[in-house]
Design a protein around this motif. Structure first.
Motif, mmCIF file in Angstrom:
data_model
loop_
_atom_site.group_PDB
_atom_site.id
_atom_site.type_symbol
_atom_site.label_atom_id
_atom_site.label_comp_id
_atom_site.label_asym_id
_atom_site.label_seq_id
_atom_site.Cartn_x
_atom_site.Cartn_y
_atom_site.Cartn_z
ATOM 1 N N THR A 1 0.832 -1.202 0.000
ATOM 2 C CA THR A 1 0.000 0.000 0.000
ATOM 3 C C THR A 1 0.865 1.250 0.000
ATOM 4 O O THR A 1 0.591 2.210 -0.744
ATOM 5 C CB THR A 1 -0.944 0.012 1.212
ATOM 6 O OG1 THR A 1 -1.795 -1.139 1.159
ATOM 7 C CG2 THR A 1 -1.812 1.266 1.231
ATOM 8 N N THR A 2 1.908 1.257 0.808
ATOM 9 C CA THR A 2 2.808 2.417 0.850
ATOM 10 C C THR A 2 3.484 2.618 -0.499
ATOM 11 O O THR A 2 3.594 3.753 -0.995
ATOM 12 C CB THR A 2 3.855 2.238 1.956
ATOM 13 O OG1 THR A 2 3.194 2.071 3.213
ATOM 14 C CG2 THR A 2 4.773 3.451 2.033
ATOM 15 N N TYR A 3 3.922 1.528 -1.114
ATOM 16 C CA TYR A 3 4.538 1.625 -2.439
ATOM 17 C C TYR A 3 3.568 2.238 -3.452
ATOM 18 O O TYR A 3 3.920 3.147 -4.215
ATOM 19 C CB TYR A 3 4.984 0.240 -2.917
ATOM 20 C CG TYR A 3 5.365 0.196 -4.373
ATOM 21 C CD1 TYR A 3 6.645 0.527 -4.790
ATOM 22 C CD2 TYR A 3 4.426 -0.170 -5.347
ATOM 23 C CE1 TYR A 3 6.987 0.505 -6.139
ATOM 24 C CE2 TYR A 3 4.762 -0.194 -6.692
ATOM 25 C CZ TYR A 3 6.042 0.140 -7.080
ATOM 26 O OH TYR A 3 6.374 0.121 -8.417
ATOM 27 N N ASN B 1 -7.181 -4.873 14.629
ATOM 28 C CA ASN B 1 -5.918 -4.292 15.096
ATOM 29 C C ASN B 1 -5.159 -3.624 13.947
ATOM 30 O O ASN B 1 -4.563 -2.550 14.124
ATOM 31 C CB ASN B 1 -5.035 -5.360 15.739
ATOM 32 C CG ASN B 1 -5.576 -5.829 17.074
ATOM 33 O OD1 ASN B 1 -6.280 -5.091 17.757
ATOM 34 N ND2 ASN B 1 -5.250 -7.060 17.453
ATOM 35 N N TYR B 2 -5.191 -4.261 12.779
ATOM 36 C CA TYR B 2 -4.523 -3.691 11.615
ATOM 37 C C TYR B 2 -5.084 -2.310 11.285
ATOM 38 O O TYR B 2 -4.330 -1.348 11.094
ATOM 39 C CB TYR B 2 -4.671 -4.618 10.400
ATOM 40 C CG TYR B 2 -4.202 -3.989 9.108
ATOM 41 C CD1 TYR B 2 -2.862 -4.011 8.753
ATOM 42 C CD2 TYR B 2 -5.095 -3.350 8.255
ATOM 43 C CE1 TYR B 2 -2.429 -3.413 7.579
ATOM 44 C CE2 TYR B 2 -4.672 -2.756 7.082
ATOM 45 C CZ TYR B 2 -3.334 -2.782 6.748
ATOM 46 O OH TYR B 2 -2.915 -2.177 5.593
ATOM 47 N N LEU B 3 -6.391 -2.201 11.234
ATOM 48 C CA LEU B 3 -7.013 -0.934 10.873
ATOM 49 C C LEU B 3 -6.715 0.152 11.905
ATOM 50 O O LEU B 3 -6.418 1.301 11.548
ATOM 51 C CB LEU B 3 -8.522 -1.115 10.709
ATOM 52 C CG LEU B 3 -8.957 -1.919 9.476
ATOM 53 C CD1 LEU B 3 -10.449 -2.199 9.520
ATOM 54 C CD2 LEU B 3 -8.592 -1.180 8.193
ATOM 55 N N VAL C 1 -0.836 5.638 9.366
ATOM 56 C CA VAL C 1 -0.117 5.386 8.119
ATOM 57 C C VAL C 1 -0.945 5.840 6.926
ATOM 58 O O VAL C 1 -0.432 6.458 5.986
ATOM 59 C CB VAL C 1 0.244 3.888 7.996
ATOM 60 C CG1 VAL C 1 1.007 3.615 6.696
ATOM 61 C CG2 VAL C 1 1.064 3.439 9.197
ATOM 62 N N TYR C 2 -2.239 5.532 6.963
ATOM 63 C CA TYR C 2 -3.140 6.027 5.918
ATOM 64 C C TYR C 2 -3.050 7.547 5.822
ATOM 65 O O TYR C 2 -2.896 8.115 4.733
ATOM 66 C CB TYR C 2 -4.586 5.638 6.221
ATOM 67 C CG TYR C 2 -4.968 4.198 5.970
ATOM 68 C CD1 TYR C 2 -4.671 3.563 4.772
ATOM 69 C CD2 TYR C 2 -5.664 3.461 6.929
ATOM 70 C CE1 TYR C 2 -5.042 2.253 4.535
ATOM 71 C CE2 TYR C 2 -6.043 2.146 6.710
ATOM 72 C CZ TYR C 2 -5.719 1.547 5.509
ATOM 73 O OH TYR C 2 -6.087 0.237 5.280
ATOM 74 N N ASN D 1 -1.622 9.946 2.820
ATOM 75 C CA ASN D 1 -2.749 10.528 2.070
ATOM 76 C C ASN D 1 -3.577 9.448 1.371
ATOM 77 O O ASN D 1 -4.031 9.614 0.237
ATOM 78 C CB ASN D 1 -2.239 11.556 1.044
ATOM 79 C CG ASN D 1 -3.342 12.443 0.508
ATOM 80 O OD1 ASN D 1 -4.333 12.718 1.194
ATOM 81 N ND2 ASN D 1 -3.185 12.913 -0.722
ATOM 82 N N VAL D 2 -3.777 8.310 2.055
ATOM 83 C CA VAL D 2 -4.520 7.177 1.493
ATOM 84 C C VAL D 2 -5.946 7.176 2.030
ATOM 85 O O VAL D 2 -6.162 7.267 3.238
ATOM 86 C CB VAL D 2 -3.829 5.841 1.859
ATOM 87 C CG1 VAL D 2 -4.681 4.650 1.398
ATOM 88 C CG2 VAL D 2 -2.444 5.769 1.243
#
Length: 225
Positions: A40-42, A78-80, A86-87, A91-92
């Motif tokens: 996702t970061t990529y 937990n991930y969310l 990070v989102y 800017n995701v």
């Protein structure tokens, strides 16, 4: 040259990766979650990519052992929660697809909170397919519009789907060559790439190589050129 504006990935192989390493299957899911963050970061840093849709939990995954399903639900929540900063930093915008009504109230709230708190982001759109199956998605869409007085058109049905965006590039990791009820409508003219690499071993370099191969393909969409 083709642009891979919408990339969809069937993230297969977490359990097998863990078993091959002599670990419990849940360890594969934990490793897979870390890869989700990296990919996702990529994609958020590649300005050609507008949307990334990841098959996280299917309508058929409820058939798995109860303890594994319970672990997946906790891992997702937990991930969310952990990924929200990070989102925002990247800017995701988070836009889930699927019927989340089957999830716990707590998980539903977390999904909604992350969606709402990233709604202003105008970079990459990341969609996690959660309790998602393409056939279920199409049935729900038909039920939304079945009472319209006019004949149902392709555009009407497409707009009633959870995901309203055609897929350019669809990747499946893990070695299997099937779509497994994922984005069947949206992937009608997607370019399909099947790789043997198990999801926890999938890297941004792997994705970059696939995108380069995709760009060389002549996409005709049923025409001659």
């Amino acid at each position: 040259m083709n642009r891979a504006k919408h990339i969809a990935i069937i993230m297969d192989g977490n359990g097998r990766w863990a078993e091959l390493s002599g670990k419990k299957r849940v360890k594969g899911h934990e490793a897979g979650a870390r890869v989700v963050k990296e990919i996702t970061t990529y994609c958020s840093n590649n300005k050609e990519i507008e949307r990334l849709t990841l098959y996280a939990f299917s309508t058929e995954n409820w058939k798995r052992p109860r303890l594994e399903v319970e672990f997946l639900m906790k891992l997702l929540e937990n991930y969310l929660k952990n990924e929200l900063p990070v989102y925002l930093d990247n800017n995701v915008r988070f836009e889930p697809i699927g019927d989340i009504r089957a999830f716990s109230k707590s998980l539903q709230k977390t999904i909604k909170d992350v969606k709402d708190k990233t709604a202003h982001c105008d970079g990459l759109v990341q969609s996690l397919a959660l309790n998602y199956g393409s056939q279920d998605e199409m049935l729900r869409a038909i039920n939304k519009i079945k009472n319209y007085e006019d004949d149902i058109t392709q555009e009407m049905l497409g707009n009633a789907l959870d995901c309203k965006h055609d897929v350019d590039l669809l990747i499946r990791t893990g070695g299997d060559h099937r779509l497994s009820n994922f984005l069947l409508w949206q992937a009608a003219y997607a370019e399909l790439f099947f790789v043997d690499t198990l999801w926890p071993d999938f890297t941004t370099d792997d994705l970059e190589k696939i995108i380069k191969s995709y760009k060389k393909i002549e996409r005709r969409f049923g025409g001659l050129k």
